[in-house]
Design an enzyme around this catalytic site. Structure first.
Site, PDB file in Angstrom:
ATOM      1  N   GLU A  13     -52.089   2.051  -8.710  1.00 51.85           N
ATOM      2  CA  GLU A  13     -53.147   1.299  -9.561  1.00 51.85           C
ATOM      3  C   GLU A  13     -54.303   0.992  -8.793  1.00 51.85           C
ATOM      4  O   GLU A  13     -54.290   0.831  -7.488  1.00 51.85           O
ATOM      5  CB  GLU A  13     -52.592   0.089 -10.086  1.00 51.85           C
ATOM      6  N   ASP A  14     -55.422   0.706  -9.206  1.00 47.85           N
ATOM      7  CA  ASP A  14     -56.655   0.468  -8.403  1.00 47.85           C
ATOM      8  C   ASP A  14     -56.651  -0.998  -8.099  1.00 47.85           C
ATOM      9  O   ASP A  14     -56.760  -1.474  -6.915  1.00 47.85           O
ATOM     10  CB  ASP A  14     -58.016   0.557  -9.193  1.00 47.85           C
ATOM     11  N   ASP A  66     -65.044   0.258 -11.805  1.00 51.02           N
ATOM     12  CA  ASP A  66     -66.216   0.223 -12.550  1.00 51.02           C
ATOM     13  C   ASP A  66     -66.662  -1.200 -12.901  1.00 51.02           C
ATOM     14  O   ASP A  66     -65.797  -1.997 -13.089  1.00 51.02           O
ATOM     15  CB  ASP A  66     -66.138   0.951 -13.661  1.00 51.02           C
ATOM     16  N   ARG A 102     -68.520   3.372 -10.035  1.00 50.64           N
ATOM     17  CA  ARG A 102     -66.949   4.123  -9.552  1.00 50.64           C
ATOM     18  C   ARG A 102     -67.252   4.910  -8.324  1.00 50.64           C
ATOM     19  O   ARG A 102     -66.279   5.054  -7.291  1.00 50.64           O
ATOM     20  CB  ARG A 102     -66.488   5.016 -10.747  1.00 50.64           C
ATOM     21  N   LYS A 153     -58.902   4.905 -15.197  1.00 54.67           N
ATOM     22  CA  LYS A 153     -59.744   5.684 -14.456  1.00 54.67           C
ATOM     23  C   LYS A 153     -59.779   5.194 -13.112  1.00 54.67           C
ATOM     24  O   LYS A 153     -60.083   5.859 -12.148  1.00 54.67           O
ATOM     25  CB  LYS A 153     -60.973   6.148 -15.003  1.00 54.67           C
ATOM     26  N   GLY A 154     -59.487   3.952 -13.019  1.00 48.92           N
ATOM     27  CA  GLY A 154     -60.101   3.224 -11.848  1.00 48.92           C
ATOM     28  C   GLY A 154     -59.197   3.744 -10.468  1.00 48.92           C
ATOM     29  O   GLY A 154     -59.777   3.600  -9.619  1.00 48.92           O
ATOM     30  N   LYS A 206     -55.489  -9.286  -6.754  1.00 44.29           N
ATOM     31  CA  LYS A 206     -56.259 -10.689  -6.946  1.00 44.29           C
ATOM     32  C   LYS A 206     -55.098 -11.701  -7.445  1.00 44.29           C
ATOM     33  O   LYS A 206     -55.221 -11.948  -8.543  1.00 44.29           O
ATOM     34  CB  LYS A 206     -57.378 -10.480  -8.133  1.00 44.29           C
ATOM     35  N   ASP A 244     -54.934  -7.607 -11.761  1.00 47.07           N
ATOM     36  CA  ASP A 244     -55.856  -8.830 -11.813  1.00 47.07           C
ATOM     37  C   ASP A 244     -54.887  -9.777 -12.652  1.00 47.07           C
ATOM     38  O   ASP A 244     -53.916 -10.454 -11.891  1.00 47.07           O
ATOM     39  CB  ASP A 244     -57.026  -8.489 -12.695  1.00 47.07           C
ATOM     40  N   PHE A 251     -65.368 -10.234  -8.951  1.00 45.20           N
ATOM     41  CA  PHE A 251     -65.385  -8.867  -9.491  1.00 45.20           C
ATOM     42  C   PHE A 251     -66.225  -7.882  -8.792  1.00 45.20           C
ATOM     43  O   PHE A 251     -67.037  -8.117  -8.181  1.00 45.20           O
ATOM     44  CB  PHE A 251     -66.271  -9.020 -11.161  1.00 45.20           C
ATOM     45  N   VAL A 252     -65.046  -6.806  -8.513  1.00 46.92           N
ATOM     46  CA  VAL A 252     -65.334  -5.900  -7.452  1.00 46.92           C
ATOM     47  C   VAL A 252     -65.800  -4.473  -8.078  1.00 46.92           C
ATOM     48  O   VAL A 252     -65.089  -4.392  -9.125  1.00 46.92           O
ATOM     49  CB  VAL A 252     -64.474  -5.935  -6.340  1.00 46.92           C
TER      50      VAL A 252
HETATM   51  P1  IMP Z   1     -55.073  -6.795 -15.257  1.00 45.37           P
HETATM   52  O1  IMP Z   1     -54.202  -6.212 -16.852  1.00 45.37           O
HETATM   53  O2  IMP Z   1     -55.772  -8.077 -15.925  1.00 45.37           O
HETATM   54  O3  IMP Z   1     -54.272  -6.792 -14.258  1.00 45.37           O
HETATM   55  O4  IMP Z   1     -56.343  -5.915 -15.367  1.00 45.37           O
HETATM   56  C1  IMP Z   1     -56.103  -4.758 -14.447  1.00 45.37           C
HETATM   57  C2  IMP Z   1     -57.206  -3.690 -14.768  1.00 45.37           C
HETATM   58  O5  IMP Z   1     -58.559  -4.416 -15.192  1.00 45.37           O
HETATM   59  C3  IMP Z   1     -57.446  -2.974 -13.563  1.00 45.37           C
HETATM   60  O6  IMP Z   1     -56.803  -1.743 -13.452  1.00 45.37           O
HETATM   61  C4  IMP Z   1     -59.157  -2.726 -13.597  1.00 45.37           C
HETATM   62  O7  IMP Z   1     -59.409  -1.701 -14.552  1.00 45.37           O
HETATM   63  C5  IMP Z   1     -59.421  -3.992 -14.474  1.00 45.37           C
HETATM   64  N1  IMP Z   1     -60.120  -4.811 -13.378  1.00 45.37           N
HETATM   65  C6  IMP Z   1     -59.612  -6.095 -12.923  1.00 45.37           C
HETATM   66  N2  IMP Z   1     -60.458  -6.679 -12.295  1.00 45.37           N
HETATM   67  C7  IMP Z   1     -61.378  -5.954 -11.907  1.00 45.37           C
HETATM   68  C8  IMP Z   1     -62.335  -5.912 -11.017  1.00 45.37           C
HETATM   69  O8  IMP Z   1     -62.540  -6.872 -10.209  1.00 45.37           O
HETATM   70  N3  IMP Z   1     -63.416  -4.907 -11.046  1.00 45.37           N
HETATM   71  C9  IMP Z   1     -63.179  -3.778 -11.795  1.00 45.37           C
HETATM   72  N4  IMP Z   1     -62.142  -3.658 -12.548  1.00 45.37           N
HETATM   73  C10 IMP Z   1     -61.288  -4.500 -12.709  1.00 45.37           C
HETATM   74 MG    MG Z   2     -57.230   0.168 -13.851  1.00 46.27          MG
END
Ligand code: IMP
Ligand code: MG
Length: 195
Positions: free
Chosen positions: A112-113, A172, A178, A56-57, A144, A116, A165-166
């Protein structure tokens, strides 16, 4: 009566008290989203374009991005499993909601939001590639890079941010925050660490 237990966070009158610092303010976000919209306008002029938002981000970013785009396009949504109430990636990705449309032969941009570890995106990109789109590219509002665990090519990044963490602008913590109109760093005390 609702079967859901009352969550203490709903007692808060304002979410702003949980923000340590505003990392990216509204004006800066608006300006950058316009630039990202212009990139899409140039890259996909006179092409068939489908934007895929990852729920949902990315909904707030997606809503602003499509209004910064002036060329014709379609949108669709996908949902993957998230971290739940945690703040770090498990590396396990599940599809909770698939696309409604076929992407075969289409130009697809995943919206994507935040990237990470890169686990979510690398998995999504792989399964979407198997569906034979004409092209597949990735646009993320936030990145990141320090946290990357898998090698993934991201085509367009709104902002590179440090390893914090943002929340806000769609992002969220435990499904809340959000609605904040900026990107803020959450006070670590909110998720049980010391500030
Ligand atoms: P990844 O699979 O580790 O790249 O994670 C991506 C997902 O983790 C993003 O789409 C977010 O939903 C969540 N996420 C990663 N870092 C943050 C953050 O700092 N704040 C909020 N959600 C995050
Ligand atoms: Mg996401």
């Amino acid at each position: 009566m609702s079967a859901t237990a009352h969550r203490a966070i709903f007692d808060k009158v304002s979410l702003h008290q949980d923000i340590a610092t505003v990392l990216i303010d509204e004006v800066t976000i608006r300006k950058r989203v316009r630039e990202l919209g212009d990139i899409i306008n140039r890259e996909y002029a006179r092409k068939d374009l489908l934007l895929v938002s990852v729920l949902k981000g990315s909904i707030v970013f997606m809503a602003d991005l499509i209004r910064a785009i002036t060329i014709p396009h379609e949108i669709d949504f996908m949902a993957t499993s998230s971290y739940g109430a945690g703040v770090s990636s498990s590396g396990v990705v599940r599809i909770l909601k698939d696309l409604n449309t076929s992407i075969e032969g289409r130009n697809v941009v995943i919206v994507e939001d935040i990237i990470d570890s890169g686990n979510t995106l690398s998995y999504l990109a792989r399964i979407m590639q198997e569906r034979r789109p004409a092209s597949l590219r990735i646009m993320t509002l936030l990145d990141k890079p320090e946290r990357r665990e898998v090698d993934i090519h991201v085509d367009w990044v709104g902002f590179s941010i440090p390893n914090e963490f943002v929340v806000g602008y769609g992002l969220d913590y435990d499904e809340v925050y959000r609605n904040l109109p900026f990107i803020g760093v959450l006070k670590p005390s909110v998720y049980g660490a010391s500030d």
